[in-house]
Design a protein around this motif. Structure first.
Motif, PDB file in Angstrom:
ATOM      1  N   HIS A 173      26.582  22.814 -18.101  1.00 29.36           N
ATOM      2  CA  HIS A 173      25.599  23.269 -19.121  1.00 29.36           C
ATOM      3  C   HIS A 173      24.435  22.281 -19.130  1.00 29.36           C
ATOM      4  CE1 HIS A 173      27.546  27.149 -21.052  1.00 29.36           C
ATOM      5  NE2 HIS A 173      28.114  26.864 -19.840  1.00 29.36           N
ATOM      6  N   THR A 174      24.608  21.366 -18.106  1.00 31.78           N
ATOM      7  CA  THR A 174      23.591  20.278 -18.346  1.00 31.78           C
ATOM      8  C   THR A 174      22.444  20.660 -17.207  1.00 31.78           C
ATOM      9  OG1 THR A 174      25.126  18.601 -18.520  1.00 31.78           O
ATOM     10  CG2 THR A 174      22.937  17.841 -17.685  1.00 31.78           C
ATOM     11  N   ILE A 175      21.144  20.860 -17.856  1.00 30.25           N
ATOM     12  CA  ILE A 175      20.021  21.280 -17.009  1.00 30.25           C
ATOM     13  C   ILE A 175      19.227  20.178 -16.700  1.00 30.25           C
ATOM     14  CG2 ILE A 175      17.775  22.337 -17.102  1.00 30.25           C
ATOM     15  CD1 ILE A 175      19.029  24.199 -19.360  1.00 30.25           C
ATOM     16  N   GLU A 176      19.213  19.923 -15.089  1.00 32.54           N
ATOM     17  CA  GLU A 176      18.552  18.658 -14.942  1.00 32.54           C
ATOM     18  C   GLU A 176      17.036  18.715 -15.052  1.00 32.54           C
ATOM     19  OE1 GLU A 176      19.908  17.629 -11.100  1.00 32.54           O
ATOM     20  OE2 GLU A 176      21.627  16.680 -11.858  1.00 32.54           O
ATOM     21  N   GLN A 177      16.626  18.813 -16.406  1.00 28.49           N
ATOM     22  CA  GLN A 177      15.194  18.862 -16.726  1.00 28.49           C
ATOM     23  C   GLN A 177      14.935  18.436 -17.865  1.00 28.49           C
ATOM     24  OE1 GLN A 177      12.046  19.365 -16.265  1.00 28.49           O
ATOM     25  NE2 GLN A 177      11.621  20.372 -14.305  1.00 28.49           N
ATOM     26  N   THR A 178      13.552  18.333 -18.362  1.00 28.51           N
ATOM     27  CA  THR A 178      13.197  17.953 -19.729  1.00 28.51           C
ATOM     28  C   THR A 178      13.099  19.199 -20.743  1.00 28.51           C
ATOM     29  OG1 THR A 178      10.860  17.601 -19.121  1.00 28.51           O
ATOM     30  CG2 THR A 178      12.427  15.619 -19.102  1.00 28.51           C
ATOM     31  N   TYR A 179      12.995  20.370 -19.861  1.00 30.97           N
ATOM     32  CA  TYR A 179      12.950  21.542 -20.577  1.00 30.97           C
ATOM     33  C   TYR A 179      13.477  22.743 -19.832  1.00 30.97           C
ATOM     34  CZ  TYR A 179       9.277  22.439 -16.802  1.00 30.97           C
ATOM     35  OH  TYR A 179       8.281  22.663 -15.945  1.00 30.97           O
TER      36      TYR A 179
END
Length: 318
Positions: A173-179
């Motif tokens: 559930h970790t999105i490799e982004q800042t948004y």
């Protein structure tokens, strides 16, 4: 399906920030926070001046107000959370909050492009049909254009949250982004995301292609009209009215183009580089647009000086 839906709605996501650069997140936050502060101050200042200065109640400045407002909403939907990640390592975002942020980021990105297209039309009428400028660009027409900008951005991005909500997220559930960028979230799903990919590609290519093509056509006609003017002074004066808009176009589309290419075709590019590029169009245009128009537009400069001078006199009296 019920179980999957429940998991999606109750399990939060985590925004990674800039993977590989976690140790310098605090340093990254410094230029981001500075640009965000300048953007807020510049946008509010120019919007305030346009609202209360009657001489600026013209089509060009109405469109500029739309652009600054759209930029402000887009940056406010992403940058505060970005700074919380960098400063406090607060990475968690709810599934519903992620969908809302996704909608705002992408819909206001399309609205920004639509306003830039409207501003190109404004410059075309001003240069090619100057005597009919006020007749063509009436207040009711400008209001209709504003409504169409909102409808276009809303309708085109409306499917995004539903396309993501239908997906099962049973792994990371970790999105490799800042948004919460659409494809960055969709890639986490343990299911076929071809529909998400194709629709996202369609929106980017079709809308970007349409807007850029129409803007290019407008400026082709503008250049032809300018070259036909009899004197160098007249050509300079006509061309100078478009300088601000052309600069804003470059500031808006170049980072967006690099972001699109890096995410779609940057397989050999470092993830941190892709993320930094994808964040440029969220912080650069909102910061630079009011500065560009403030520097190149005499009317705004004049009213800024008048505003500062009145403040100075008020402070002396106090």
């Amino acid at each position: 399906m019920t179980t999957i839906s429940t998991i999606n709605l109750t399990s939060p996501f985590f925004l990674a920030g800039v993977p590989g650069l976690e140790d310098v997140h605090g340093w990254i936050a410094l230029p981001v926070s500075f640009m965000y502060f300048v953007a807020l101050l510049g946008n509010l200042c120019v919007l305030f001046i346009i609202k209360f200065e009657q001489s600026l109640h013209q089509p060009m400045y109405f469109f500029l107000s739309m652009l600054l407002f759209v930029d402000s909403v887009q940056s406010n939907s992403t940058v505060p959370k970005m700074l919380f990640i960098f400063w406090f390592n607060n990475r968690e975002i709810s599934f519903e909050g992620c969908l809302v942020q996704m909608f705002f980021v992408h819909s206001f990105s399309i609205m920004s492009s639509s306003v830039l297209l409207a501003m190109a039309f404004d410059r075309y009428v001003a240069v090619c049909h100057p005597l009919r400028y006020v007749i063509i660009l009436t207040t009711p027409l400008i209001m209709k254009i504003g409504v169409l900008v909102v409808i276009r951005g809303t309708i085109l991005v409306f499917p995004y949250p539903f396309l993501v909500n239908r997906l099962p997220f049973c792994q990371s559930h970790t999105i490799e982004q800042t948004y919460c960028e659409h494809m960055a979230v969709a890639k986490l799903a343990c299911a076929d995301i071809r529909i998400n990919n194709l629709y996202g590609l369609f929106i980017a290519v079709a809308m970007g292609g349409i807007d850029i093509s129409l803007i290019t056509a407008s400026y082709t006609l503008i250049v032809r009209a300018v070259l036909r003017l009899p004197s160098r002074e007249a050509r300079y004066k006509a061309g100078n009215t478009c300088v601000s808009h052309v600069t804003v176009l470059l500031v808006a589309y170049i980072p967006a183009l690099f972001s699109f290419l890096s995410q779609r075709f940057g397989g050999h590019m470092m993830v941190s580089t892709q993320i930094i590029l994808s964040n440029l169009y969220l912080v650069f245009p909102p910061m630079l647009n009011p500065i560009i128009y403030g520097i190149s537009t005499k009317e705004i400069q004049k009213n800024v000086r008048k505003f500062l001078y009145s403040k100075k006199l008020l402070n002396k009296k106090i």
